[in-house]
Enzyme design. Structure first.
Site, PDB file in Angstrom:
ATOM      1  N   HIS A   1      37.176  69.541  39.312  1.00 19.93           N
ATOM      2  CA  HIS A   1      37.675  69.389  40.684  1.00 19.93           C
ATOM      3  C   HIS A   1      37.464  67.961  41.187  1.00 19.93           C
ATOM      4  CE1 HIS A   1      37.383  73.747  40.334  1.00 19.93           C
ATOM      5  NE2 HIS A   1      38.105  73.882  41.445  1.00 19.93           N
TER       6      HIS A   1
ATOM      7  N   ASP B   1      27.101  67.227  38.277  1.00 21.69           N
ATOM      8  CA  ASP B   1      28.482  67.366  37.791  1.00 21.69           C
ATOM      9  C   ASP B   1      29.426  66.493  38.614  1.00 21.69           C
ATOM     10  OD1 ASP B   1      27.255  69.288  36.263  1.00 21.69           O
ATOM     11  OD2 ASP B   1      28.006  70.973  37.442  1.00 21.69           O
TER      12      ASP B   1
ATOM     13  N   HIS C   1      29.736  73.600  41.757  1.00 22.39           N
ATOM     14  CA  HIS C   1      29.206  72.699  40.736  1.00 22.39           C
ATOM     15  C   HIS C   1      27.844  72.190  41.189  1.00 22.39           C
ATOM     16  CE1 HIS C   1      32.280  72.076  37.621  1.00 22.39           C
ATOM     17  NE2 HIS C   1      33.176  72.276  38.574  1.00 22.39           N
TER      18      HIS C   1
END
Length: 444
Positions: A340, A387, A383
């Site tokens: 993302h 990350d 996340h």
């Protein structure tokens, strides 16, 4: 005793006489007048003094009287010394103003055409004992304020100062070269197709890695995270983040399609996204983290998984586009690094790089959309913070690195000057960018 080395130049109606005076020879008062006379009794003086802080004061009337006597008697000064200076001075004959100047052909020294009386306050001995050659590139006599005033106030005196700086109005440059460069940029659709295929294989590798990683996700509590542990969990945050992701992606796609060199840009984006997807497939497979959100529902693991099962998982992930809002992202383990964040960052970089520079509001809007998308992703615990940080760092650096290579021709060739050719994708980059010289013009 200070030493003085001077050059005296005097002109007669039909000839020019120069008088060098060497070291050890004390000049007379007439020699020290340092004048150059023409038919109009205008004199030019060029004086190079090596005597620091010592100047001999003489009255202007005595100098003028002695000079007149020399002119009447036809006296010419000669020096028997071998140390002379050969300098030719062009004398402008005729009636001149008191503010005319002269310039030597064989040296950088300039002199002013003034009467002996006018030179009394302008000739200043200069100390060059420590300056070396610095004095050779500057005139010995400074321009008086009176000359500057006359040249600025009266246009007819502009041609009287040949040493003044002349401002030339150059015609505006044409855009022929720029237009020729734009027309020389090939679209190369075949290369763009190959880049798109590379992107497809990269995304396929990521989904395959997730299909295998799902079986290895540890069933333990989330790892400690200083950000996630200190913010309130919001279950709706993931959906909002993915909606913002789609807005950023669509906006970037519109900007690219409106660009004149859309095929080149699509080729670059596809190559970079393909590289990032391959990196992500590797990182998520080698290190598997537990779920950061304990409430997120994942498909149950199987002890025995066949090749058909892995193929079905890959197809399921591909059909949902890798988004949770589709309801088909039911496999866990794709944490390092965040896909993302990678997509949100890439969308902003594309808009910032290839949209018009004056679209500042669009740039800021894209930045805020990407930033909010990352914030909502963390609020939903989609996340870990590591990350997100790794995704931003890898995406932004590979983007800037690629465009630095693309904008510099020297970095497209191998050699000791280019250590970037050691990257595994450098040869692919050179194949795609071999006919692109410099940055793409912002034309739409």
């Amino acid at each position: 005793m200070g030493q003085t080395e001077e050059l005296r130049m005097m002109s007669r109606p039909n000839r020019m006489v120069y008088t060098p005076i060497t070291r050890g020879h004390k000049p007379t008062a007439s020699q020290e007048s340092n004048t150059l006379s023409t038919m109009s009794e205008v004199s030019c003086t060029t004086t190079l003094s090596m005597e620091s802080g010592v100047s001999e004061e003489c009255k202007d009337e005595d100098r003028l009287e002695e000079f007149t006597e020399e002119q009447e008697n036809g006296v010419e000064w000669r020096s028997e010394s071998e140390e002379t200076m050969d300098t030719v001075v062009v004398v402008g004959a005729g009636v001149g103003e008191a503010d005319k100047r002269m310039k030597s052909r064989n040296s950088d020294y300039g002199s002013y055409c003034n009467s002996p009386t006018d030179l009394a306050g302008t000739v200043v001995p200069q100390d060059i004992s420590t300056d070396g050659d610095a004095l050779q590139n500057s005139p010995l006599l400074p321009t008086s304020d009176k000359e500057d005033t006359v040249s600025n106030s009266d246009p007819k005196h502009e041609c009287d100062f040949p040493l003044d700086i002349v401002k030339l109005d150059m015609p505006p440059g044409t855009s022929d070269q720029e237009d020729r460069y734009r027309s020389d940029i090939p679209g190369e659709p075949l290369k763009t197709l190959l880049s798109a295929l590379f992107l497809g294989t990269g995304f396929l590798a990521t989904t395959a890695s997730l299909a295998f990683t799902h079986e290895r996700v540890p069933d333990i509590k989330p790892l400690p995270d200083i950000v996630l542990d200190n913010i309130k969990y919001q279950s709706w945050g993931l959906d909002v983040s993915e909606y913002l992701l789609m807005i950023s992606t669509i906006s970037a796609l519109i900007v690219v399609m409106l660009h004149s060199h859309r095929l080149v840009i699509l080729r670059r984006i596809s190559l970079l996204l393909g590289i990032l997807y391959y990196y992500r497939a590797l990182t998520m497979f080698v290190t598997v983290l537990p779920k950061p959100d304990e409430t997120y529902t994942c498909m149950p693991r199987r002890n025995t998984t066949t090749t058909v099962d892995y193929a079905k998982r890959v197809l399921t992930i591909l059909s949902g586009g890798g988004l949770s809002i589709s309801g088909k992202h039911v496999y866990c383990g794709d944490y390092i690094f965040s896909g993302h964040t990678m997509t949100l960052t890439m969308g902003y970089l594309v808009i910032k790089q290839y949209s018009p520079r004056r679209f500042i509001l669009l740039h800021w809007a894209s930045f805020l959309v990407s930033l909010c998308g990352v914030v909502f992703l963390l609020l939903s615990r989609g996340h870990y913070t590591i990350d997100v940080l790794l995704a931003y760092y890898v995406t932004s650096r590979i983007w800037w690195l690629y465009h630095t290579l693309a904008h510099n021709q020297q970095l497209k060739s191998r050699g000791e000057h280019n250590f970037l050719d050691n990257m595994c994708w450098w040869h692919v980059f050179r194949f795609f960018e071999t006919k692109i010289r410099g940055p793409l013009p912002r034309r739409y």
